[in-house]
Write a protein that holds these residues in place. Structure first.
Motif, short mmCIF file in Angstrom:
data_model
loop_
_atom_site.label_atom_id
_atom_site.label_comp_id
_atom_site.label_asym_id
_atom_site.label_seq_id
_atom_site.Cartn_x
_atom_site.Cartn_y
_atom_site.Cartn_z
N LYS A 126 0.83 -1.21 0.00
CA LYS A 126 0.00 0.00 0.00
C LYS A 126 0.86 1.25 0.00
N GLN A 127 1.96 1.22 0.75
CA GLN A 127 2.87 2.35 0.78
C GLN A 127 3.60 2.51 -0.55
N ALA A 128 3.90 1.39 -1.18
CA ALA A 128 4.69 1.44 -2.41
C ALA A 128 3.88 1.89 -3.62
N ILE A 129 2.65 1.41 -3.74
CA ILE A 129 1.88 1.69 -4.96
C ILE A 129 0.59 2.46 -4.71
N GLY A 130 0.28 2.71 -3.46
CA GLY A 130 -0.95 3.44 -3.14
C GLY A 130 -2.12 2.48 -2.91
N ILE A 131 -3.06 2.91 -2.08
CA ILE A 131 -4.17 2.05 -1.71
C ILE A 131 -5.06 1.72 -2.91
N GLU A 132 -5.32 2.71 -3.76
CA GLU A 132 -6.20 2.48 -4.91
C GLU A 132 -5.61 1.44 -5.86
N GLU A 133 -4.32 1.58 -6.18
CA GLU A 133 -3.68 0.62 -7.08
C GLU A 133 -3.57 -0.75 -6.42
N TYR A 134 -3.30 -0.74 -5.12
CA TYR A 134 -3.23 -2.01 -4.38
C TYR A 134 -4.56 -2.76 -4.47
N GLU A 135 -5.67 -2.05 -4.25
CA GLU A 135 -6.99 -2.69 -4.30
C GLU A 135 -7.30 -3.18 -5.72
N ARG A 136 -6.88 -2.41 -6.74
CA ARG A 136 -7.10 -2.83 -8.12
C ARG A 136 -6.37 -4.14 -8.40
N ARG A 137 -5.12 -4.21 -7.96
CA ARG A 137 -4.33 -5.42 -8.21
C ARG A 137 -4.84 -6.61 -7.40
N LYS A 138 -5.30 -6.33 -6.20
CA LYS A 138 -5.86 -7.40 -5.38
C LYS A 138 -7.10 -7.99 -6.05
N ALA A 139 -7.93 -7.12 -6.63
CA ALA A 139 -9.13 -7.59 -7.33
C ALA A 139 -8.74 -8.42 -8.56
N LEU A 140 -7.69 -7.99 -9.26
CA LEU A 140 -7.20 -8.75 -10.42
C LEU A 140 -6.75 -10.14 -10.00
N HIS A 141 -6.06 -10.19 -8.86
CA HIS A 141 -5.56 -11.48 -8.38
C HIS A 141 -6.72 -12.41 -8.02
N GLU A 142 -7.75 -11.87 -7.37
CA GLU A 142 -8.91 -12.68 -7.01
C GLU A 142 -9.61 -13.18 -8.28
N LYS A 143 -9.69 -12.32 -9.28
CA LYS A 143 -10.29 -12.72 -10.56
C LYS A 143 -9.47 -13.83 -11.21
N ARG A 144 -8.12 -13.69 -11.10
CA ARG A 144 -7.22 -14.69 -11.70
C ARG A 144 -7.42 -16.07 -11.08
N LYS A 145 -7.74 -16.11 -9.81
CA LYS A 145 -7.92 -17.38 -9.12
C LYS A 145 -9.14 -18.14 -9.61
N GLN A 146 -10.05 -17.44 -10.29
CA GLN A 146 -11.27 -18.09 -10.79
C GLN A 146 -11.08 -18.73 -12.17
N ARG A 147 -9.95 -18.48 -12.81
CA ARG A 147 -9.72 -19.03 -14.16
C ARG A 147 -9.43 -20.52 -14.07
N ALA A 148 -9.79 -21.24 -15.15
CA ALA A 148 -9.67 -22.70 -15.15
C ALA A 148 -8.23 -23.19 -15.03
N ASP A 149 -7.26 -22.39 -15.51
CA ASP A 149 -5.86 -22.85 -15.50
C ASP A 149 -5.14 -22.48 -14.20
N TYR A 150 -5.86 -21.91 -13.25
CA TYR A 150 -5.21 -21.49 -12.01
C TYR A 150 -4.65 -22.71 -11.27
N ASN A 151 -3.40 -22.57 -10.85
CA ASN A 151 -2.73 -23.63 -10.09
C ASN A 151 -1.78 -22.95 -9.12
N LYS A 152 -1.87 -23.29 -7.85
CA LYS A 152 -1.07 -22.59 -6.84
C LYS A 152 0.43 -22.75 -7.07
#
Length: 225
Positions: A126-152
């Motif tokens: 949050k300090q490095a990229i700002g709260i807004e950008e952090y939340e955007r990227r976090k949402a992208l990551h959550e969306k990525r986890k829903q894709r069929a090819d997701y593998n930890k």
């Protein structure tokens, strides 16, 4: 190219020069192709290659074993979990900040390389990229986890840092290095990676990148002999 007059295993005199594929099957390296000779007797099929090539393959395997034993923080692990700041993005943005984790190797200053408190890491981002950008990227990551090819165990890149596409599937890539070492023709890799469907940019984890770099250094050393 050397010539084999007679197979030492079966006595066959039809031992032809050809490209031999020597399996390695270690940490993504599938095989090494070398110029050698092979007995034509179907009941024998003995293969011959010189000592220099055998030495290169042996050193290649030792290099892989050594690297597998090295403990390290994987920088791209941050990209798959909380999305790291890429060097490409930093190059485009003069105000971008970079986060570095320094791990002391001294036994008296031992730290746990596998664990970083999630809350502390969140605050750093949050300090490095700002709260807004952090939340955007976090949402992208959550969306990525829903894709069929997701593998930890894969990279799971949420967004291409070059073109911005969110279609960066996990893939298996075939890579071929062509060293100039004696009779060694090529070293063949099959590695897990990610590739942007829009611009074609390829992503590897830090261990794969380091392995390729070390193999290239080995090739360079042997080529100069």
């Amino acid at each position: 190219m050397f010539t084999i007059e007679q197979c030492v295993m079966c006595g066959c005199k039809d031992v032809r020069n050809q490209t031999l594929t020597i399996p390695v099957n270690m940490q993504g390296i599938v095989s090494v192709n070398v110029l050698g000779a092979k007995c034509s007797n179907p009941d024998c099929l003995e293969e011959y290659y010189d000592n220099v090539d055998a030495g290169v393959i042996r050193e290649l395997k030792e290099l892989i074993k050594r690297q597998a034993l090295i403990g390290r923080i994987n920088p791209l692990h941050l990209q798959s979990e909380d999305y790291r700041i890429s060097s490409a993005e930093a190059a485009r943005d003069n105000d971008a900040k970079e986060i570095s984790f320094v791990v002391k190797e001294n036994e008296s200053d031992e730290v746990n390389k596998e664990y970083i408190d999630t809350r502390e890491l969140d605050e750093l981002w949050k300090q490095a990229i700002g709260i807004e950008e952090y939340e955007r990227r976090k949402a992208l990551h959550e969306k990525r986890k829903q894709r069929a090819d997701y593998n930890k165990d894969d990279l799971n890149i949420p967004e291409c840092v070059f073109c911005g596409s969110d279609d960066v599937p996990n893939v298996t890539l075939d890579i071929e290095l062509q060293p100039n070492i004696n009779q060694v023709i090529s070293i063949n890799f099959k590695i897990r990676a990610a590739k942007c469907s829009k611009c074609g940019e390829e992503y590897y984890d830090s261990e794969t990148t380091e392995l390729l770099s070390n193999i290239e250094k080995l090739i360079e050393t042997k080529s100069n002999l």
